[in-house]
Design a protein around this motif. Sequence first.
Motif, PDB file in Angstrom:
ATOM      1  N   ARG A  22       0.840  -1.211   0.000  1.00  8.36           N
ATOM      2  CA  ARG A  22       0.000   0.000   0.000  1.00  8.36           C
ATOM      3  C   ARG A  22       0.873   1.259   0.000  1.00  8.36           C
ATOM      4  NH1 ARG A  22      -5.682  -1.050   1.751  1.00  8.36           N
ATOM      5  NH2 ARG A  22      -5.782  -3.295   2.082  1.00  8.36           N
ATOM      6  N   LEU A  23       1.929   1.257   0.809  1.00 10.61           N
ATOM      7  CA  LEU A  23       2.834   2.409   0.806  1.00 10.61           C
ATOM      8  C   LEU A  23       3.493   2.578  -0.563  1.00 10.61           C
ATOM      9  CD1 LEU A  23       4.740   2.470   4.215  1.00 10.61           C
ATOM     10  CD2 LEU A  23       2.954   3.990   3.409  1.00 10.61           C
ATOM     11  N   ALA A  24       3.859   1.451  -1.172  1.00 15.12           N
ATOM     12  CA  ALA A  24       4.512   1.527  -2.484  1.00 15.12           C
ATOM     13  C   ALA A  24       3.581   2.141  -3.525  1.00 15.12           C
ATOM     14  CB  ALA A  24       4.935   0.124  -2.930  1.00 15.12           C
ATOM     15  N   PHE A  25       2.310   1.719  -3.536  1.00 18.13           N
ATOM     16  CA  PHE A  25       1.374   2.246  -4.535  1.00 18.13           C
ATOM     17  C   PHE A  25       1.038   3.714  -4.282  1.00 18.13           C
ATOM     18  CE2 PHE A  25       0.103  -2.253  -5.475  1.00 18.13           C
ATOM     19  CZ  PHE A  25       0.319  -2.188  -6.851  1.00 18.13           C
ATOM     20  N   ILE A  26       0.865   4.091  -3.032  1.00 20.64           N
ATOM     21  CA  ILE A  26       0.411   5.459  -2.744  1.00 20.64           C
ATOM     22  C   ILE A  26       1.485   6.490  -3.097  1.00 20.64           C
ATOM     23  CG2 ILE A  26       1.192   5.803  -0.350  1.00 20.64           C
ATOM     24  CD1 ILE A  26      -1.651   6.778   0.270  1.00 20.64           C
ATOM     25  N   ILE A  27       2.741   6.042  -3.197  1.00 25.77           N
ATOM     26  CA  ILE A  27       3.826   6.934  -3.598  1.00 25.77           C
ATOM     27  C   ILE A  27       4.180   6.771  -5.074  1.00 25.77           C
ATOM     28  CG2 ILE A  27       6.255   7.509  -3.250  1.00 25.77           C
ATOM     29  CD1 ILE A  27       4.544   8.421  -0.966  1.00 25.77           C
ATOM     30  N   SER A  28       4.284   5.524  -5.540  1.00 32.31           N
ATOM     31  CA  SER A  28       4.823   5.295  -6.881  1.00 32.31           C
ATOM     32  C   SER A  28       3.866   5.706  -7.995  1.00 32.31           C
ATOM     33  CB  SER A  28       5.205   3.817  -7.048  1.00 32.31           C
ATOM     34  OG  SER A  28       4.070   2.977  -6.953  1.00 32.31           O
ATOM     35  N   ILE A  29       2.554   5.541  -7.788  1.00 36.40           N
ATOM     36  CA  ILE A  29       1.611   5.911  -8.860  1.00 36.40           C
ATOM     37  C   ILE A  29       1.644   7.418  -9.136  1.00 36.40           C
ATOM     38  CG2 ILE A  29      -0.845   6.038  -9.447  1.00 36.40           C
ATOM     39  CD1 ILE A  29      -1.194   3.288  -8.167  1.00 36.40           C
ATOM     40  N   PRO A  30       1.486   8.278  -8.119  1.00 34.32           N
ATOM     41  CA  PRO A  30       1.592   9.720  -8.429  1.00 34.32           C
ATOM     42  C   PRO A  30       2.991  10.135  -8.867  1.00 34.32           C
ATOM     43  CG  PRO A  30       1.460   9.357  -6.060  1.00 34.32           C
ATOM     44  CD  PRO A  30       1.121   8.051  -6.711  1.00 34.32           C
ATOM     45  N   ALA A  31       4.029   9.480  -8.331  1.00 35.54           N
ATOM     46  CA  ALA A  31       5.392   9.825  -8.744  1.00 35.54           C
ATOM     47  C   ALA A  31       5.592   9.546 -10.230  1.00 35.54           C
ATOM     48  CB  ALA A  31       6.405   9.021  -7.923  1.00 35.54           C
ATOM     49  N   CYS A  32       5.041   8.430 -10.697  1.00 37.94           N
ATOM     50  CA  CYS A  32       5.159   8.084 -12.121  1.00 37.94           C
ATOM     51  C   CYS A  32       4.460   9.125 -12.984  1.00 37.94           C
ATOM     52  CB  CYS A  32       4.574   6.691 -12.354  1.00 37.94           C
ATOM     53  SG  CYS A  32       4.647   6.149 -14.053  1.00 37.94           S
TER      54      CYS A  32
END
Length: 516
Positions: free
Chosen positions: A317-327
């Motif tokens: 969950r932490l990975a998705f909440i950061i990586s999606i907007p970062a991408c």
Amino acid sequence: MTRKLLQSTALTGAMTLVSRITGLIRDMAMASLMGAGASVAADAFYVAFRIPNFLRRIFGEGALSQAFVPVFAEYRARKSPEEAQRLIDNVTGVLSVALFAVTLIGVVVAPLLVWVLAPGFAVQEPQKYQLTVAMLRVMFPYLFFISLVALAGGILNTLGKFGVAAFTPVLLNLALIGAALWLAPYLDQPAMGLAWGVFIAGVAQLLFQIPYLRRVGLLPRPRFRWRDDGVSRVMKLMLPGIFGVSVAQINLLVNTVLASFLVTGSVSWLYYADRVMEFPIGVFGIALGTVVLPQLSQKHASASVDDFSHLLDWGLRLAFIISIPACAALIVLAGPIVITLFHHGKFDANDVTMSVQALIAFLVGLVPFILIRILAPGFYARHDTATPARVGVYSLITNIVLSLLFVYPLAHTGLALATSIAAVVNAGLLYRILRQQGVYRPLVGWSRFFGRVGVATVAMAGALTWGVGGLEAWLSAPSLERAARLAFWILVGSVVYGAVLLLSGMRPAHLKLKTS
């Protein structure tokens, strides 16, 4: 528990952020010194540096760390302090001898290595080939020092002291910045100054770790006992892990081989694009993976099956909440970022265009690259390095096939795109196997989680697209104005994303680690 994990992740991420920022300053100094398409020095340096750097990922931060940390965590949980110290001494002794041998061989056969990994240099540009060989011989001992640094970092990380290991790479950046500014200008071939900077950085990073190891009472006293049970277990875990954890690096080497046949600058454009993409991976993906592995190893050692799964769910969950907007943000801001960071000195507008194309292709794989950092420890913590290795074979085959298909119509951009698609395959297979084995069982609420993150990301991307404007204005703006505008729009994007996320109903409690 959640607060401690978040604090450890935040500390590791903060130290990694310092490392990445100084790394970008380092790259700016090197881009200004060597450029990309207008000089053979840049391609020669990046190929020469990639070889020991690739082996570092294998012997150091890759397979060794993934194999050593779970075994060392088990020794600390189930055996005496004397036996844990003996494991450290024996692993250090065996590793040192192996590294010295590999380094010596590498220096001797440097011409062959460069011929194999960049055949286009030898065939098409002998001057670039000779310079690459000379640089590689100076830089190869970096492998010896940095792999021992990685072992020291594994010891400290297992003790929960993540900051030291995360800060250590800053010394590499400082050494290269110093070499670019104060050594290179005095050499006949300035780029050789950077090669010596890499060598100095390896020595400095190892010396930096020693006081911290002495402080925790675990300074290694190397012993060459290769038949020791602990050493044997680490080596057995390392062998399949060598391939499993190094797939991304092998894919980059495949890119280097093919890019060496393309126009001068191709290797460098891929390097600069990769450096930008590595920023979020390092600050968040590696930080989270570094913290998660020792915790998962402890859950496995204590047979806490449910807590093991909950920890993976929390990490994802932490990975998705950061990586999606970062991408999304990096795709919209790719041009302004490359211009702000590298458009100085010999790095011209064509280098900007080519690097931006490669960066956008690499960003296709940003989310899966970060997910791999969470999913792979789910295997390593259970002493299973073979499964990620098998998955790595599929990923590597995918990359090679797609690279051959894409390289002619899309040139260097096709190589970056192939690497990204291979990462998608890698992450997807790791996730599927964890589910099939029943190791990971997702908690409820994922659909609503993705809905909230998706809405916030679309809002942020819309605001950035509206605000950043065309690249012509960025190319003509002074350096300080570019940096100020980029910082402003990054802040705007962060505020919009966070605000919409809160308005959609996301709360910190939704990211709390569940315990059984």
